[in-house]
Design an enzyme around this catalytic site. Structure first.
Site, PDB file in Angstrom:
ATOM      1  N   CYS A  20      -4.746   2.502  -3.613  1.00 20.15           N
ATOM      2  CA  CYS A  20      -3.505   3.015  -2.996  1.00 20.15           C
ATOM      3  C   CYS A  20      -2.354   2.044  -3.210  1.00 20.15           C
ATOM      4  CB  CYS A  20      -3.685   3.287  -1.513  1.00 20.15           C
ATOM      5  SG  CYS A  20      -4.878   4.570  -1.173  1.00 20.15           S
ATOM      6  N   LYS A  27     -10.660  -0.300  10.455  1.00 21.25           N
ATOM      7  CA  LYS A  27     -10.821  -1.503   9.631  1.00 21.25           C
ATOM      8  C   LYS A  27     -11.220  -2.706  10.484  1.00 21.25           C
ATOM      9  CE  LYS A  27      -7.447   0.152   6.278  1.00 21.25           C
ATOM     10  NZ  LYS A  27      -8.228   0.458   5.094  1.00 21.25           N
ATOM     11  N   ASP A  53       3.074  -4.198   8.046  1.00 23.62           N
ATOM     12  CA  ASP A  53       1.830  -3.463   7.855  1.00 23.62           C
ATOM     13  C   ASP A  53       0.689  -4.460   8.049  1.00 23.62           C
ATOM     14  OD1 ASP A  53      -0.492  -2.429   6.826  1.00 23.62           O
ATOM     15  OD2 ASP A  53       0.375  -1.738   4.939  1.00 23.62           O
ATOM     16  N   HIS A  63       0.867  -1.181   0.000  1.00 19.68           N
ATOM     17  CA  HIS A  63       0.000   0.000   0.000  1.00 19.68           C
ATOM     18  C   HIS A  63       0.908   1.237   0.000  1.00 19.68           C
ATOM     19  CE1 HIS A  63      -2.779   2.948   1.885  1.00 19.68           C
ATOM     20  NE2 HIS A  63      -3.762   2.138   1.526  1.00 19.68           N
ATOM     21  N   GLN A 122      -4.647  -5.042   7.114  1.00 23.20           N
ATOM     22  CA  GLN A 122      -5.668  -5.975   6.617  1.00 23.20           C
ATOM     23  C   GLN A 122      -5.577  -7.342   7.309  1.00 23.20           C
ATOM     24  OE1 GLN A 122      -8.066  -5.005   4.768  1.00 23.20           O
ATOM     25  NE2 GLN A 122      -7.268  -3.100   3.916  1.00 23.20           N
TER      26      GLN A 122
END
Ligand code: PMP
Length: 412
Positions: free
Chosen positions: A366, A226, A200, A123, A203
């Site tokens: 993104c 999220k 990261d 991302h 998700q």
């Protein structure tokens, strides 16, 4: 299934509406998720009973607000199995968390000629902070290639990560390909070469059990919105050995110990990094979201999404002219499905599906370097979460078929 998924929707008033005269099927969960009543109620209760600034007051409300804010930090710690709350920093979200690491750790350890390694599936918020760091320090930014079925190419990873590599920063679950990356294996490799591993987790944390000690990553970033919490709150987990050496990025109230005319000293971890009045209600909302998710169970949520993907994949593969991105095997991924219909722009796909009440996203997500890598200007993307049902999956397939028919006839 042990969880009554059909009834979960009752916790989400927003899902009970019609859009374009059709019952809403919300499949844009990778962008942001809906909030259950329990989270909204926690915010309301906080403002009705306890609102005050944290850490500074001795009066009752200030103590209540502080207890709840620090209680939320403890919930986050337990949720990701961090060794201590000193290693759990509240931020605005994944983007802020990654920027903090790139700036503060980058300043501490990166020198001219050093290498930083990321991948083609990142991302923008896990690309640009490293680009900026590389430019600032004269370091080299390298990208790990992907395999044809949208996984990290582990051979290439082993080639790109060398003794010159100071930082490796990789996504745990891709917001486009849905693929779950083998973080522990990569972390071990990075540590063997003497590098620092940053992950990261935007998700991943909302969709599967995440144990930062089991992953052994040095830093792990994620966003509250999220995972059913409000926007504007996120987390940076970092190992104490790094956070202690790193300098804060913002200076002001809350983060200081003593302020003299020409110099100041910082509070201990984690407050050294949290300058100014924090997002107190957001943190409390995140705590309530964690309670909600834990009540269902993260393993259960992951299984639910993988079952939906396993159910959907054969149906999608049958549709002629549909390209699917990412691994085909449901067990390699979460509920993110990026796709394109031949000859139809993804924005038109998303607009047509919205007419059927199905909310999907279209664009570069993104991830422009990934779009270039896949040779696509953009893709459409459906992303599922625990409140999505088999009926939603069926509606998605029907809407997709109707969209394809509509555009094919429109083009005739
Ligand atoms: N990384 C990934 C993989 C994401 O999906 C996102 C959100 N789309 C981010 C980082 C950035 O998260 P935020 O906008 O909440 O800071």
């Amino acid at each position: 299934m042990t969880v009554p998924y059909e009834h979960l929707r009752e916790d989400f008033k927003i899902l009970q509406q019609h859009v374009n005269d059709e019952p809403l099927v919300y499949l844009d969960n990778a962008a942001t998720t809906q909030k259950p009543e329990a989270v909204l109620k926690a915010l309301e209760t906080y403002y009705h009973t306890s609102n005050a600034n944290v850490h500074r007051g001795v009066h009752t409300l200030a103590e209540r607000a502080t207890t709840q804010y620090e209680g939320a930090r403890e919930k986050v710690r337990r949720f990701i199995n961090a060794p201590s709350t000193a290693e759990v920093l509240f931020t605005r979200g994944t983007t802020t968390s990654l920027n903090w690491v790139a700036r503060s750790l980058g300043d501490l350890i990166i020198e001219e000629g050093d290498e930083i390694v990321i991948s083609f599936m990142e991302h923008h918020s896990n690309i640009i902070p490293w680009q900026q760091l590389a430019k600032r320090k004269g370091a080299k930014l390298k990208y790990i290639e992907l395999t044809d079925d949208g996984k990290l190419d582990m051979d290439d990873a082993r080639e790109k990560i060398t003794e010159q590599t100071k930082i490796v920063s990789l996504v745990h679950v891709s917001n486009v390909l849905g693929v779950v990356n083998p973080i522990r294996e990569l972390t071990d490799y990075v540590h063997d070469k003497g590098g620092v591993m940053v992950v990261d987790g935007a998700q991943a944390v909302p969709h599967m059990p995440v144990d930062v000690q089991a992953l052994d990553a040095d830093f792990y970033a994620f966003s509250g919105h999220k995972m059913m919490a409000p926007t504007g709150i996120g987390v940076l987990y970092g190992k104490r050995k790094w956070l202690e050496k790193m300098e804060p990025l913002e200076f002001g109230g809350e983060m200081i110990d003593f302020v003299e005319l020409q110099d100041s000293t910082w509070k201990e971890l984690p407050w050294k990094f949290e300058a100014g009045t924090p997002n107190i209600a957001g943190a409390i909302g995140l705590g309530a979201a964690i309670d909600y998710l834990e009540n269902i169970g993260m393993r259960e949520i992951m299984d639910h999404e993988q079952n939906l993907v396993a159910y959907l994949m054969p149906k999608l593969e049958e549709i002629e002219g549909l390209t699917l991105f990412g691994p085909k095997k449901a067990s390699d991924r979460t509920g993110v499905i990026a796709f394109n219909i031949d000859g139809v722009h993804p924005h038109d796909v998303a607009t047509a599906m919205d007419m059927e009440g199905v909310a999907v996203r279209a664009g570069h997500h993104c991830a422009q370097p990934l779009m270039n890598y896949l040779n696509q200007p953009a893709t459409a993307r459906a992303s599922f979460y625990l409140y999505n049902t088999v009926a939603d999956a069926d509606k998605f397939v029907d809407a997709l078929k109707a969209t394809k028919e509509f555009f094919i006839h429109g083009l005739d």
